[in-house]
Design a protein around this motif. Structure first.
Motif, PDB file in Angstrom:
ATOM      1  N   PRO A 276       0.663  -1.357   0.163  1.00 52.63           N
ATOM      2  CA  PRO A 276      -0.066  -0.053  -0.029  1.00 52.63           C
ATOM      3  C   PRO A 276       0.947   1.287  -0.164  1.00 52.63           C
ATOM      4  O   PRO A 276       1.876   1.429   0.629  1.00 52.63           O
ATOM      5  N   LEU A 277       0.419   2.244  -0.665  1.00 44.50           N
ATOM      6  CA  LEU A 277       1.301   3.479  -0.935  1.00 44.50           C
ATOM      7  C   LEU A 277       0.803   4.598   0.049  1.00 44.50           C
ATOM      8  O   LEU A 277       1.428   5.734   0.067  1.00 44.50           O
ATOM      9  N   GLY A 278      -0.106   4.274   0.898  1.00 46.18           N
ATOM     10  CA  GLY A 278      -0.525   5.233   1.731  1.00 46.18           C
ATOM     11  C   GLY A 278      -1.352   6.502   0.956  1.00 46.18           C
ATOM     12  O   GLY A 278      -1.722   6.485  -0.187  1.00 46.18           O
ATOM     13  N   PRO A 279      -1.847   7.579   1.864  1.00 44.20           N
ATOM     14  CA  PRO A 279      -2.677   8.577   1.220  1.00 44.20           C
ATOM     15  C   PRO A 279      -1.862   9.544   0.288  1.00 44.20           C
ATOM     16  O   PRO A 279      -2.482  10.237  -0.532  1.00 44.20           O
ATOM     17  N   ALA A 280      -0.468   9.490   0.396  1.00 41.56           N
ATOM     18  CA  ALA A 280       0.132  10.441  -0.533  1.00 41.56           C
ATOM     19  C   ALA A 280       1.282   9.444  -1.098  1.00 41.56           C
ATOM     20  O   ALA A 280       2.320   9.252  -0.474  1.00 41.56           O
ATOM     21  N   PRO A 281       1.160   9.062  -2.401  1.00 46.36           N
ATOM     22  CA  PRO A 281       2.216   8.075  -2.830  1.00 46.36           C
ATOM     23  C   PRO A 281       3.753   8.700  -2.817  1.00 46.36           C
ATOM     24  O   PRO A 281       3.552  10.076  -3.287  1.00 46.36           O
ATOM     25  N   GLU A 282       4.410   8.100  -2.621  1.00 45.01           N
ATOM     26  CA  GLU A 282       6.052   8.657  -2.704  1.00 45.01           C
ATOM     27  C   GLU A 282       6.423   8.196  -4.095  1.00 45.01           C
ATOM     28  O   GLU A 282       6.288   6.819  -4.715  1.00 45.01           O
ATOM     29  N   VAL A 283       6.968   9.218  -5.060  1.00 44.78           N
ATOM     30  CA  VAL A 283       7.348   8.924  -6.409  1.00 44.78           C
ATOM     31  C   VAL A 283       8.883   9.440  -6.297  1.00 44.78           C
ATOM     32  O   VAL A 283       9.282  10.269  -6.223  1.00 44.78           O
ATOM     33  N   VAL A 284       9.554   8.701  -7.059  1.00 52.56           N
ATOM     34  CA  VAL A 284      11.157   8.943  -7.361  1.00 52.56           C
ATOM     35  C   VAL A 284      11.276   8.908  -8.972  1.00 52.56           C
ATOM     36  O   VAL A 284      10.854   7.936  -9.431  1.00 52.56           O
ATOM     37  N   VAL A 285      11.742  10.098  -9.278  1.00 57.34           N
ATOM     38  CA  VAL A 285      11.967  10.051 -10.684  1.00 57.34           C
ATOM     39  C   VAL A 285      13.489  10.230 -11.038  1.00 57.34           C
ATOM     40  O   VAL A 285      14.058  10.892 -10.353  1.00 57.34           O
ATOM     41  N   PHE A 286      13.877   9.457 -11.954  1.00 61.72           N
ATOM     42  CA  PHE A 286      15.365   9.415 -12.524  1.00 61.72           C
ATOM     43  C   PHE A 286      15.688   9.840 -13.737  1.00 61.72           C
ATOM     44  O   PHE A 286      14.823   9.442 -14.843  1.00 61.72           O
ATOM     45  N   TYR A 287      16.630  10.616 -13.944  1.00 62.15           N
ATOM     46  CA  TYR A 287      17.178  11.081 -15.238  1.00 62.15           C
ATOM     47  C   TYR A 287      18.369  10.591 -15.537  1.00 62.15           C
ATOM     48  O   TYR A 287      19.380  10.729 -14.948  1.00 62.15           O
ATOM     49  N   SER A 288      18.522   9.867 -16.556  1.00 60.10           N
ATOM     50  CA  SER A 288      19.827   9.124 -17.087  1.00 60.10           C
ATOM     51  C   SER A 288      20.614  10.006 -17.948  1.00 60.10           C
ATOM     52  O   SER A 288      20.206  11.145 -18.207  1.00 60.10           O
ATOM     53  N   PRO A 289      21.853   9.905 -18.046  1.00 62.72           N
ATOM     54  CA  PRO A 289      22.806  10.546 -18.939  1.00 62.72           C
ATOM     55  C   PRO A 289      22.213  10.470 -20.548  1.00 62.72           C
ATOM     56  O   PRO A 289      21.304   9.707 -20.861  1.00 62.72           O
ATOM     57  N   PRO A 290      22.589  11.513 -21.363  1.00 60.35           N
ATOM     58  CA  PRO A 290      21.987  11.510 -22.739  1.00 60.35           C
ATOM     59  C   PRO A 290      22.123  10.314 -23.575  1.00 60.35           C
ATOM     60  O   PRO A 290      23.046   9.477 -23.475  1.00 60.35           O
ATOM     61  N   THR A 291      21.149  10.321 -24.383  1.00 59.00           N
ATOM     62  CA  THR A 291      20.979   9.138 -25.312  1.00 59.00           C
ATOM     63  C   THR A 291      21.789   9.626 -26.725  1.00 59.00           C
ATOM     64  O   THR A 291      21.104   9.755 -27.662  1.00 59.00           O
ATOM     65  N   PHE A 292      23.001   9.572 -26.688  1.00 64.56           N
ATOM     66  CA  PHE A 292      23.752  10.020 -27.923  1.00 64.56           C
ATOM     67  C   PHE A 292      23.727   9.056 -28.787  1.00 64.56           C
ATOM     68  O   PHE A 292      23.954   7.749 -28.468  1.00 64.56           O
ATOM     69  N   PRO A 293      23.668   9.418 -29.967  1.00 68.05           N
ATOM     70  CA  PRO A 293      23.799   8.308 -31.305  1.00 68.05           C
ATOM     71  C   PRO A 293      25.110   7.369 -31.395  1.00 68.05           C
ATOM     72  O   PRO A 293      25.114   6.312 -31.545  1.00 68.05           O
TER      73      PRO A 293
END
Length: 538
Positions: free
Chosen positions: A218-235
């Motif tokens: 269960p996530l509770g009344p206010a879910p916790e969110v973790v966002v992750f940004y990776s290094p760039p997707t270079f060709p």
């Protein structure tokens, strides 16, 4: 009974161009179907207190609801927490929220035939016993070495003995599931271009492949969110190039060799690598006792689009949460009633219709935003970017008020970040963020190797509060750690030799993560998330 159905998006904005279909049992042999406009009141005669509502809107995913009452005096319940029904006298008022997230398309490949350049869907594999997974996304039970606080161990020793740590078994298959989602325009036409009206022409609009960790707890009344940004997707790093609106090689193109068993999809693979099998970000947070929804967008050809702006990220988070709650894949106070499964190469939800209940979408969430290496550029931009390019990313699909992010953003994790505009620019952005809305509840955790930091002042924690052990490095090995007096900021700096190992050295241990398998820069994300996640949300 008079029935009125209102339709809105995750921001509460009415969607008058939606098409609503009501299906119900009237007196007579056959179900009755009516198509109405949002807000239009219609009189219906129900043989039983149940009505099905389907909502369709250009640019949005179709949504289905079944509302019903158990009898006189009881409230009306919904099969879908994104819809609520209220009976006021003889009038039934239905409120629905639709969204722009859906499961990513999947495909099982014929092992006897070469793959096309772009199968148009994420590859999935049969791993036996009627179980299928996204390519490479195994949820193996592992024993994780978790970095603890304070980080200092015996710095004259080697590998994990240098650090204070715990050894934690993690069984992710018992705790949640990794899923691939698409976020953005449901069709390749602008909203309003079809029968929904409202203009927009024939412009093609983007969608973004997104990896998500979906917890079973269960996530509770206010879910916790973790966002992750990776290094760039270079060709030149193996990501097939594409350009706006990113409907070509992104996100399902296959790189050579296109053998069915070994082919890779880089834009999907980066999500699996960081979250599950490589850096094991999800494992680290589970080992730390956290229970977050993890969201990692796959960057299309080095361009984050709207996702590195406050309105854009706010919308992404709200859309992912709406989808997970609407499909009953997560819940606030109980285990979820529905599971996503991959069978015979296709995505299915079981059961399709959960029992009706009183669940609702969450009114708030807590957000942690993190970035590794050059991925920190997105995080730095998020500290101030309160506008997006509305021409390329129409607000009706890609925008939420910036305050919906800034008012819920609690943590920032800098994981060996490299700001393209220089370290001082990054530090200034972080200090500004720390002083922003709800400052007393904001915290920052920063982790750096010598590849990204070598100065005398870190700019985040006063140097007189930073402890360095040993005071004189031994064969280049040392670690620094310090925190501000209020505990809101933590700074950890590793010398590069501290993070290195030799898999052939006497006494080497095969651990997760394993010293000697990564360089110093890439070892930081393998250990930092477990440490950062040990600090409680403020």
């Amino acid at each position: 009974m008079r029935v009125t159905v209102d339709v809105g998006d995750v921001n509460g904005t009415p969607l008058p161009g939606a098409r609503v279909t009501l299906v119900f049992t009237a007196p007579g042999p056959l179900p009755t179907s009516l198509t109405v406009r949002p807000g239009e009141a219609v009189d219906v005669t129900l043989a039983r207190d149940e009505i099905e509502v389907t909502v369709v809107m250009d640019g949005f995913a179709p949504e289905r609801f079944v509302f019903g009452s158990e009898g006189a005096g009881s409230g009306w319940l919904s099969s879908n927490p994104a819809g609520q029904a209220f009976l006021l006298g003889p009038e039934l008022h239905v409120n629905t929220v639709i969204g722009t997230v859906r499961p990513a398309p999947t495909v099982a490949v014929d092992p006897s035939r070469p793959l096309p350049d772009d199968p148009g869907a994420a590859l999935v594999d049969d791993v036996g016993e009627a179980d299928w997974i996204y390519r490479g996304a195994r949820h193996n039970r592992e024993t994780i070495h978790r970095l603890d606080d304070p980080v200092f161990g015996d710095l004259t020793a080697t590998e994990w003995k240098r650090f204070k740590h715990s050894v934690v078994p993690v069984d992710p298959a018992r705790l949640g599931r990794f899923v691939l989602l698409e976020y953005g325009a449901q069709t390749r036409t602008a909203p309003g271009s079809g029968s929904g009206g409202g203009g927009g022409g024939d412009a093609r609009l983007p969608r973004f492949l997104t990896g998500a960790w979906v917890p079973y707890e269960p996530l509770g009344p206010a879910p916790e969110v973790v966002v992750f940004y990776s290094p760039p997707t270079f060709p030149d790093r193996g990501y097939p190039p594409d350009s706006y609106p990113f409907l070509g090689a992104y996100p399902y193109a296959v790189t050579a060799p296109r053998s069915p068993k070994s082919a890779e999809q880089p834009y999907a693979g980066i999500l699996v690598n960081y979250l599950l099998v490589g850096y094991k970000i999800v494992y680290q947070m589970l080992a730390a006792g956290r229970n977050p929804v993890v969201i990692m967008p796959s960057q299309p050809s080095t361009d984050w689009g709207p996702l590195d702006t406050q309105p854009g990220l706010a919308r992404l988070i709200k859309e992912v949460l709406r989808f997970l709650y609407a499909r009953r894949l997560v819940a606030a106070h109980s285990a979820p009633q529905v599971k996503l499964r991959l069978l015979n190469g296709r995505t299915h939800l079981f059961p399709w219709d959960g029992p009706r209940g009183s669940g609702q979408l969450p009114g708030r969430f807590t957000a942690t935003v993190s970035g590794f290496s050059a991925g920190i550029n997105a995080v730095v931009k998020l500290c101030t970017a309160d506008r997006l390019d509305e021409k390329r990313y129409p607000p009706e699909l890609f925008h939420s008020p910036a305050a919906h992010l800034t008012g819920n953003w609690r943590e920032l994790w800098d994981v060996d970040g490299v700001d393209s505009r220089g370290r001082q620019h990054m530090v200034a952005a972080f200090r500004g963020w720390l002083a922003g809305p709800g400052a007393d509840r904001r915290s920052l955790r920063a982790y750096h190797s010598q590849d990204t930091y070598s100065g005398p002042e870190n700019g985040l924690v006063p140097q007189d509060r930073v402890v360095r052990k040993p005071s004189t490095p031994v064969r280049g090995v040392y670690v620094e750690e310090g925190s501000t007096e209020d505990g809101r900021v933590t700074w950890v700096h590793f010398s590069n030799p501290t993070l290195l190992g030799d898999v052939k050295a006497p006494g080497h241990q095969k651990t997760i993560p394993e010293f000697g398998t990564l360089d110093a820069h890439h070892m930081v994300p393998a250990i930092a998330f477990g440490h950062a996640a040990r600090f409680p949300l403020r």
